[in-house]
Write an enzyme that holds these catalytic residues in place. Sequence first.
Site, PDB file in Angstrom:
ATOM      1  N   HIS A  65       0.819  -1.213   0.000  1.00  0.00           N
ATOM      2  CA  HIS A  65       0.000   0.000   0.000  1.00  0.00           C
ATOM      3  C   HIS A  65       0.857   1.269   0.000  1.00  0.00           C
ATOM      4  CE1 HIS A  65      -4.033  -1.964   1.377  1.00  0.00           C
ATOM      5  NE2 HIS A  65      -3.497  -2.548   0.318  1.00  0.00           N
ATOM      6  N   GLU A  67       0.707   3.951   1.699  1.00  0.00           N
ATOM      7  CA  GLU A  67       1.063   4.458   3.033  1.00  0.00           C
ATOM      8  C   GLU A  67       2.294   3.740   3.575  1.00  0.00           C
ATOM      9  OE1 GLU A  67      -1.876   3.366   1.883  1.00  0.00           O
ATOM     10  OE2 GLU A  67      -3.550   4.154   3.030  1.00  0.00           O
ATOM     11  N   CYS A  91      -6.558   1.832   4.950  1.00  0.00           N
ATOM     12  CA  CYS A  91      -7.210   0.596   5.411  1.00  0.00           C
ATOM     13  C   CYS A  91      -6.764   0.304   6.852  1.00  0.00           C
ATOM     14  CB  CYS A  91      -6.855  -0.560   4.487  1.00  0.00           C
ATOM     15  SG  CYS A  91      -5.137  -1.093   4.656  1.00  0.00           S
ATOM     16  N   CYS A  94      -2.927  -0.304   7.192  1.00  0.00           N
ATOM     17  CA  CYS A  94      -2.173   0.952   7.113  1.00  0.00           C
ATOM     18  C   CYS A  94      -2.403   1.792   8.359  1.00  0.00           C
ATOM     19  CB  CYS A  94      -2.549   1.730   5.860  1.00  0.00           C
ATOM     20  SG  CYS A  94      -1.944   0.921   4.375  1.00  0.00           S
TER      21      CYS A  94
HETATM   22  O1  LIG Z   1      -5.081   1.951   2.355  1.00  0.00           O
HETATM   23  C1  LIG Z   1      -4.979   1.620   1.163  1.00  0.00           C
HETATM   24  N1  LIG Z   1      -3.818   1.899   0.470  1.00  0.00           N
HETATM   25  C2  LIG Z   1      -3.572   1.452  -0.793  1.00  0.00           C
HETATM   26  O2  LIG Z   1      -2.503   1.697  -1.357  1.00  0.00           O
HETATM   27  N2  LIG Z   1      -4.559   0.709  -1.416  1.00  0.00           N
HETATM   28  C3  LIG Z   1      -4.337   0.191  -2.757  1.00  0.00           C
HETATM   29  C4  LIG Z   1      -4.320  -1.314  -2.839  1.00  0.00           C
HETATM   30  C5  LIG Z   1      -4.809  -1.551  -4.238  1.00  0.00           C
HETATM   31  O3  LIG Z   1      -3.697  -1.496  -5.132  1.00  0.00           O
HETATM   32  C6  LIG Z   1      -5.768  -0.392  -4.488  1.00  0.00           C
HETATM   33  C7  LIG Z   1      -7.227  -0.711  -4.246  1.00  0.00           C
HETATM   34  O4  LIG Z   1      -7.704  -1.390  -5.358  1.00  0.00           O
HETATM   35  P1  LIG Z   1      -9.265  -1.485  -5.742  1.00  0.00           P
HETATM   36  O5  LIG Z   1      -9.869  -0.079  -5.594  1.00  0.00           O
HETATM   37  O6  LIG Z   1      -9.255  -1.997  -7.128  1.00  0.00           O
HETATM   38  O7  LIG Z   1      -9.881  -2.445  -4.742  1.00  0.00           O
HETATM   39  O8  LIG Z   1      -5.396   0.630  -3.571  1.00  0.00           O
HETATM   40  C8  LIG Z   1      -5.729   0.430  -0.792  1.00  0.00           C
HETATM   41  C9  LIG Z   1      -5.976   0.869   0.460  1.00  0.00           C
HETATM   42  C10 LIG Z   1      -7.239   0.519   1.167  1.00  0.00           C
HETATM   43  O9  LIG Z   1      -8.267   1.335   0.896  1.00  0.00           O
HETATM   44 ZN   LIG Z   2      -3.735   0.098   3.375  1.00  0.00          ZN
END
Ligand SMILES: O=c1[nH]c(=O)n([C@H]2C[C@H](O)[C@@H](COP(=O)(O)O)O2)cc1CO
Ligand SMILES: [Zn+2]
Length: 152
Positions: A65, A67, A91, A94
């Site tokens: 992620h 973060e 999330c 994170c």
């Molecule tokens: O806190 C986060 N940080 C983060 O980098 N992500 C990333 C993971 C995935 O590559 C994408 C979410 O994918 P999608 O919207 O297709 O479910 O965002 C997702 C979250 C959770 O919301």
């Molecule tokens: Zn996350």
Amino acid sequence: MAAACLAAQRSKDPSTQVGAVIVNETDNKIVGTGYNGMPAGLDDQFPWKRDGEEPLKKKYIYVTHGELNAIMNKSSADVKGCTMYVTLFPCNECAKLIIQSGIRKVIYLSNKYEKSNETQAAKRMFDEAEVKTEQFKTTCSEILINFHECLQ
Ligand SMILES: O=c1[nH]c(=O)n([C@H]2C[C@H](O)[C@@H](COP(=O)(O)O)O2)cc1CO
Ligand SMILES: [Zn+2]
């Protein structure tokens, strides 16, 4: 937040690009940036698929992620007291990292997964740990980067 959006543009995720920028408490200097991507060196071998039955064939189990990358990339000794600008509300995983790293404030742009368990758990942990969360508000709808002007 513009810097976080710019970092997000480097992500290869075709569906959600997440950028994060950490600034320090004393003078808002950038001390870390990151975006969501596959762990270093794995880029081409792992799927960006979001749907399907098999978890091993979808991105979620592998992707790092934004973060986490921003915290890992920190240029300062630590990020205690810092603020994180992030393009998507963090999330639960994170949120744990943010809390444990000592970041005290999270300014987010989108909260498109507001109703998910992960987001609700994250919000609950932030509130309990007294990490402030605030949606980014601006009257400025875009920033245009003109490379030709920058060259002069
Ligand atoms: O806190 C986060 N940080 C983060 O980098 N992500 C990333 C993971 C995935 O590559 C994408 C979410 O994918 P999608 O919207 O297709 O479910 O965002 C997702 C979250 C959770 O919301
Ligand atoms: Zn996350």
